[in-house]
Write a protein that holds these residues in place. Structure first.
Motif, PDB file in Angstrom:
ATOM      1  N   ASP A 163       0.797  -1.236   0.000  1.00 44.76           N
ATOM      2  CA  ASP A 163       0.000   0.000   0.000  1.00 44.76           C
ATOM      3  C   ASP A 163       0.823   1.276   0.000  1.00 44.76           C
ATOM      4  O   ASP A 163       0.277   2.362   0.197  1.00 44.76           O
ATOM      5  CB  ASP A 163      -0.912   0.016   1.235  1.00 44.76           C
ATOM      6  N   MET A 164       2.117   1.158  -0.142  1.00 45.19           N
ATOM      7  CA  MET A 164       2.958   2.348   0.022  1.00 45.19           C
ATOM      8  C   MET A 164       4.224   2.179  -0.810  1.00 45.19           C
ATOM      9  O   MET A 164       4.703   1.061  -0.986  1.00 45.19           O
ATOM     10  CB  MET A 164       3.318   2.422   1.507  1.00 45.19           C
ATOM     11  N   SER A 165       4.733   3.281  -1.330  1.00 47.15           N
ATOM     12  CA  SER A 165       5.978   3.181  -2.103  1.00 47.15           C
ATOM     13  C   SER A 165       6.925   4.297  -1.719  1.00 47.15           C
ATOM     14  O   SER A 165       6.500   5.367  -1.274  1.00 47.15           O
ATOM     15  CB  SER A 165       5.681   3.292  -3.588  1.00 47.15           C
ATOM     16  N   GLN A 166       8.205   4.025  -1.926  1.00 41.77           N
ATOM     17  CA  GLN A 166       9.219   5.046  -1.667  1.00 41.77           C
ATOM     18  C   GLN A 166       9.703   5.579  -3.014  1.00 41.77           C
ATOM     19  O   GLN A 166      10.017   4.787  -3.913  1.00 41.77           O
ATOM     20  CB  GLN A 166      10.389   4.437  -0.905  1.00 41.77           C
ATOM     21  N   VAL A 167       9.738   6.899  -3.114  1.00 46.01           N
ATOM     22  CA  VAL A 167      10.177   7.525  -4.363  1.00 46.01           C
ATOM     23  C   VAL A 167      11.502   8.239  -4.116  1.00 46.01           C
ATOM     24  O   VAL A 167      11.595   9.069  -3.207  1.00 46.01           O
ATOM     25  CB  VAL A 167       9.125   8.561  -4.850  1.00 46.01           C
ATOM     26  N   THR A 168      12.519   7.893  -4.896  1.00 48.36           N
ATOM     27  CA  THR A 168      13.788   8.619  -4.797  1.00 48.36           C
ATOM     28  C   THR A 168      13.700   9.827  -5.713  1.00 48.36           C
ATOM     29  O   THR A 168      13.362   9.703  -6.894  1.00 48.36           O
ATOM     30  CB  THR A 168      14.962   7.711  -5.190  1.00 48.36           C
ATOM     31  N   LEU A 169      13.975  10.990  -5.147  1.00 49.55           N
ATOM     32  CA  LEU A 169      13.782  12.233  -5.894  1.00 49.55           C
ATOM     33  C   LEU A 169      14.917  12.500  -6.869  1.00 49.55           C
ATOM     34  O   LEU A 169      16.024  11.970  -6.722  1.00 49.55           O
ATOM     35  CB  LEU A 169      13.659  13.413  -4.922  1.00 49.55           C
ATOM     36  N   LEU A 170      14.629  13.332  -7.809  1.00 53.82           N
ATOM     37  CA  LEU A 170      15.588  13.719  -8.842  1.00 53.82           C
ATOM     38  C   LEU A 170      16.847  14.341  -8.229  1.00 53.82           C
ATOM     39  O   LEU A 170      17.932  14.261  -8.812  1.00 53.82           O
ATOM     40  CB  LEU A 170      14.890  14.756  -9.744  1.00 53.82           C
ATOM     41  N   THR A 171      16.717  14.939  -7.069  1.00 53.41           N
ATOM     42  CA  THR A 171      17.845  15.628  -6.446  1.00 53.41           C
ATOM     43  C   THR A 171      18.730  14.697  -5.619  1.00 53.41           C
ATOM     44  O   THR A 171      19.714  15.145  -5.042  1.00 53.41           O
ATOM     45  CB  THR A 171      17.333  16.760  -5.532  1.00 53.41           C
ATOM     46  N   ASP A 172      18.381  13.403  -5.548  1.00 55.18           N
ATOM     47  CA  ASP A 172      19.206  12.467  -4.798  1.00 55.18           C
ATOM     48  C   ASP A 172      20.370  12.010  -5.676  1.00 55.18           C
ATOM     49  O   ASP A 172      20.160  11.632  -6.833  1.00 55.18           O
ATOM     50  CB  ASP A 172      18.372  11.259  -4.368  1.00 55.18           C
ATOM     51  N   PRO A 173      21.612  12.019  -5.127  1.00 57.22           N
ATOM     52  CA  PRO A 173      22.759  11.603  -5.955  1.00 57.22           C
ATOM     53  C   PRO A 173      22.638  10.161  -6.454  1.00 57.22           C
ATOM     54  O   PRO A 173      23.314   9.783  -7.402  1.00 57.22           O
ATOM     55  CB  PRO A 173      23.942  11.746  -5.001  1.00 57.22           C
ATOM     56  N   GLY A 174      21.780   9.363  -5.832  1.00 56.53           N
ATOM     57  CA  GLY A 174      21.638   7.971  -6.236  1.00 56.53           C
ATOM     58  C   GLY A 174      20.776   7.770  -7.487  1.00 56.53           C
ATOM     59  O   GLY A 174      20.695   6.660  -8.005  1.00 56.53           O
ATOM     60  N   LEU A 175      20.121   8.830  -7.950  1.00 56.32           N
ATOM     61  CA  LEU A 175      19.219   8.690  -9.103  1.00 56.32           C
ATOM     62  C   LEU A 175      19.860   9.296 -10.351  1.00 56.32           C
ATOM     63  O   LEU A 175      20.351  10.414 -10.320  1.00 56.32           O
ATOM     64  CB  LEU A 175      17.897   9.410  -8.825  1.00 56.32           C
ATOM     65  N   THR A 176      19.877   8.542 -11.434  1.00 59.76           N
ATOM     66  CA  THR A 176      20.386   9.085 -12.697  1.00 59.76           C
ATOM     67  C   THR A 176      19.290   9.005 -13.753  1.00 59.76           C
ATOM     68  O   THR A 176      18.543   8.024 -13.804  1.00 59.76           O
ATOM     69  CB  THR A 176      21.617   8.310 -13.190  1.00 59.76           C
ATOM     70  N   VAL A 177      19.210  10.036 -14.576  1.00 65.36           N
ATOM     71  CA  VAL A 177      18.174  10.115 -15.614  1.00 65.36           C
ATOM     72  C   VAL A 177      18.836  10.512 -16.940  1.00 65.36           C
ATOM     73  O   VAL A 177      19.639  11.457 -16.973  1.00 65.36           O
ATOM     74  CB  VAL A 177      17.110  11.186 -15.243  1.00 65.36           C
ATOM     75  N   GLY A 178      18.476   9.804 -17.970  1.00 67.28           N
ATOM     76  CA  GLY A 178      18.974  10.172 -19.291  1.00 67.28           C
ATOM     77  C   GLY A 178      18.254  11.422 -19.761  1.00 67.28           C
ATOM     78  O   GLY A 178      17.026  11.456 -19.794  1.00 67.28           O
ATOM     79  N   CYS A 179      19.007  12.477 -20.100  1.00 64.37           N
ATOM     80  CA  CYS A 179      18.365  13.756 -20.456  1.00 64.37           C
ATOM     81  C   CYS A 179      18.885  14.309 -21.772  1.00 64.37           C
ATOM     82  O   CYS A 179      19.882  13.839 -22.315  1.00 64.37           O
ATOM     83  CB  CYS A 179      18.619  14.770 -19.342  1.00 64.37           C
ATOM     84  N   ARG A 180      18.216  15.323 -22.197  1.00 65.79           N
ATOM     85  CA  ARG A 180      18.560  15.997 -23.447  1.00 65.79           C
ATOM     86  C   ARG A 180      18.309  17.489 -23.217  1.00 65.79           C
ATOM     87  O   ARG A 180      17.348  17.866 -22.546  1.00 65.79           O
ATOM     88  CB  ARG A 180      17.637  15.456 -24.543  1.00 65.79           C
ATOM     89  N   ILE A 181      19.194  18.321 -23.809  1.00 70.92           N
ATOM     90  CA  ILE A 181      18.961  19.769 -23.728  1.00 70.92           C
ATOM     91  C   ILE A 181      18.023  20.112 -24.885  1.00 70.92           C
ATOM     92  O   ILE A 181      18.341  19.829 -26.050  1.00 70.92           O
ATOM     93  CB  ILE A 181      20.290  20.555 -23.814  1.00 70.92           C
ATOM     94  N   ALA A 182      16.877  20.683 -24.578  1.00 67.82           N
ATOM     95  CA  ALA A 182      15.821  20.849 -25.578  1.00 67.82           C
ATOM     96  C   ALA A 182      16.273  21.673 -26.782  1.00 67.82           C
ATOM     97  O   ALA A 182      15.942  21.357 -27.915  1.00 67.82           O
ATOM     98  CB  ALA A 182      14.598  21.474 -24.930  1.00 67.82           C
ATOM     99  N   ARG A 183      17.048  22.745 -26.560  1.00 65.09           N
ATOM    100  CA  ARG A 183      17.425  23.642 -27.668  1.00 65.09           C
ATOM    101  C   ARG A 183      18.513  23.034 -28.553  1.00 65.09           C
ATOM    102  O   ARG A 183      18.403  23.031 -29.777  1.00 65.09           O
ATOM    103  CB  ARG A 183      17.881  25.004 -27.097  1.00 65.09           C
ATOM    104  N   THR A 184      19.563  22.500 -27.915  1.00 64.80           N
ATOM    105  CA  THR A 184      20.707  22.016 -28.701  1.00 64.80           C
ATOM    106  C   THR A 184      20.591  20.538 -29.063  1.00 64.80           C
ATOM    107  O   THR A 184      21.378  20.044 -29.862  1.00 64.80           O
ATOM    108  CB  THR A 184      22.009  22.224 -27.913  1.00 64.80           C
TER     109      THR A 184
END
Lengths: 281, 166
Positions: A163-184
């Motif tokens: 009934d419950m989940s833990q979410v690691t936030l974007l600001t945690d050093p343990g989380l990595t996300v593949g990103c792109r710079i929208a303009r370039t």
């Protein structure tokens, strides 16, 4: 009956005095010399007596007035309190309504099924950037699922129970996300930082990335759908080895204000990110 | 057995406070580690067995309710319990200032432990920020212990009175 000539004289004196006063009175009362004399004598006494009376009367009236005012004040204050309470409840509901409307719009925009969840707690010690939501495996929420709000990416489900989940936030050093710079359209890997904000690493050296550029998910990590807003570039520096650029990113989401989130119920195998697919408009 | 009931209740109350309410008062990154204060309190007040049980299970509960790898806080709190117990038997630390100092040092060491484990796991992107952040958090925890210790003493005394002998 008068007993002596002396007594008769006193009686007569008073009668004469009465007559003098009577006949010396002009058309306007108080104009006569006798009246003025009388006033002169009586005025200070009268003033004092009236003053005392006035004061007592004032105190008395004030007391009754105050009792009334106090009563009125109390009831008005109670009414103000009640109205304030109602106002804050309405404001709270209005804000909640606005947030939920945004979430609903976001849910409609998503190509993937998603479920709304309420934030019910945050990291117990504060050394990690996590929060807890009221949805678990019984609602279809599994680990690795992306969590978003209307403003952008929140994080990823890292642990869950029924009934419950833990979410690691974007600001945690343990989380990595593949990103792109929208303009370039340059790619990079974003991870959290113990300091405020996030760091976007591995941006190619030739990139024209500038502060203020928007960062979105690339979808290349197989976890986050592409195109979700992540944040804006704050500053750009050369990486430690000088092979890539690094940029500090201000997240699009204010994490301390989150009350409801949307969990994207993506497939566990990730999203469809075949080469070239992420470049499609 | 009764002491263990107190431990369970204590851990539950502390974790609820840590997860759901203290964030309203202090920003998440600086919130005091009340479970650590409870562990130091146990090191000074409780016997070895119930104390270490409290430290371990308190640590597990914190591990569950934070992003830490499971077992990290269980280990750190057990070490803290032993260290605070030893410090209490060697020095006279059972004064408000002494206890706050022990809590401050314990919180600082916990911070160092956490930052080191995170640093081994991957880049932190913290730079020199980690040092003042750890110091501030430890200081807040130390100062909070000034209020929490008497509260725990009173709760313990009330509990003993309520249930009788341990």
């Amino acid at each position: 009956m008068p007993r002596s000539i002396r007594e008769i004289a006193i009686i007569l004196l008073f009668i004469a005095g009465g007559l003098v006063i009577l006949f010396s009175t002009g058309t306007k009362p108080g104009d006569s010399a006798a009246a003025r004399a009388l006033y002169t004598v009586i005025r200070p006494i009268q003033h004092a007596v009236y003053g005392i009376h006035h004061r007592i009367g004032g105190i008395w009236n004030s007391y009754f007035d105050l009792v009334g005012v106090r009563e009125e004040n109390r009831s008005l204050q109670e009414e103000i309190r009640k109205l304030r309470r109602q106002r804050s409840v309405l404001l709270f509901k209005e804000r909640e309504n606005r947030r939920l409307r945004k979430l609903l719009d976001l849910k409609r925009q998503h190509e993937f099924p998603s479920i709304a969840a309420r934030v019910i707690g945050e990291d117990a010690v504060g050394w990690y950037r996590t929060l807890f939501i009221d949805r678990g495996s019984s609602d279809g929420v599994l680990t690795e699922m992306p969590v978003t709000v209307a403003e952008g990416v929140v994080g990823r489900v890292t642990r869950n129970s029924q009934d419950m989940s833990q979410v690691t936030l974007l600001t945690d050093p343990g989380l990595t996300v593949g990103c792109r710079i929208a303009r370039t359209r340059d790619r990079g890997v974003l991870s959290g930082s113990l300091e405020s904000g996030c760091v976007l690493r591995y941006i190619r050296l030739e990139s024209d990335v500038r502060p203020g550029d928007e960062v979105v998910t690339s979808g290349m990590d197989g976890i986050f759908p592409r195109g979700l807003p992540v944040g804006r570039i704050e500053s750009v520096t050369k990486g430690e080895q000088g092979l890539f650029l690094e940029a500090r990113v201000t997240p699009a989401v204010n994490f301390s204000d989150i009350e409801e989130v949307l969990v994207v119920l993506g497939r566990r195998g990730g999203f469809d990110v075949r080469p070239g697919l992420e470049d499609r408009p | 057995m009764r002491v263990f009931t107190f431990i369970v209740l204590g851990c539950l109350v502390v974790v609820i406070v840590q997860v759901a309410s203290i964030g309203f008062v202090v920003p998440a990154a600086y919130k005091p580690d009340i479970m650590l204060i409870l562990v130091v309190w146990a090191g000074i007040r409780l016997e070895a067995v119930p104390g270490i049980v409290l430290a371990f299970f308190g640590g597990i509960v914190v591990d569950i309710f934070s992003g830490s790898p499971t077992g990290l806080f269980a280990l750190v709190y057990c070490l803290t319990f032993v260290a605070s117990g030893s410090a209490n038997s060697t020095f006279d630390i059972d004064t408000p200032v002494g206890r706050a100092l022990v809590v401050f040092v314990a919180a600082l060491l916990t911070g160092v432990f956490v930052v080191l484990t995170r640093w081994f796991a991957g880049p932190l992107g913290a730079g020199t920020y980690a040092v003042p952040a750890a110091l501030a958090k430890s200081l807040i925890t130390g100062l909070t212990s000034l209020a929490v210790f008497p509260l725990l003493d009173r709760s313990w005394a009330g509990y003993e009175k309520l249930v009788g002998e341990r």
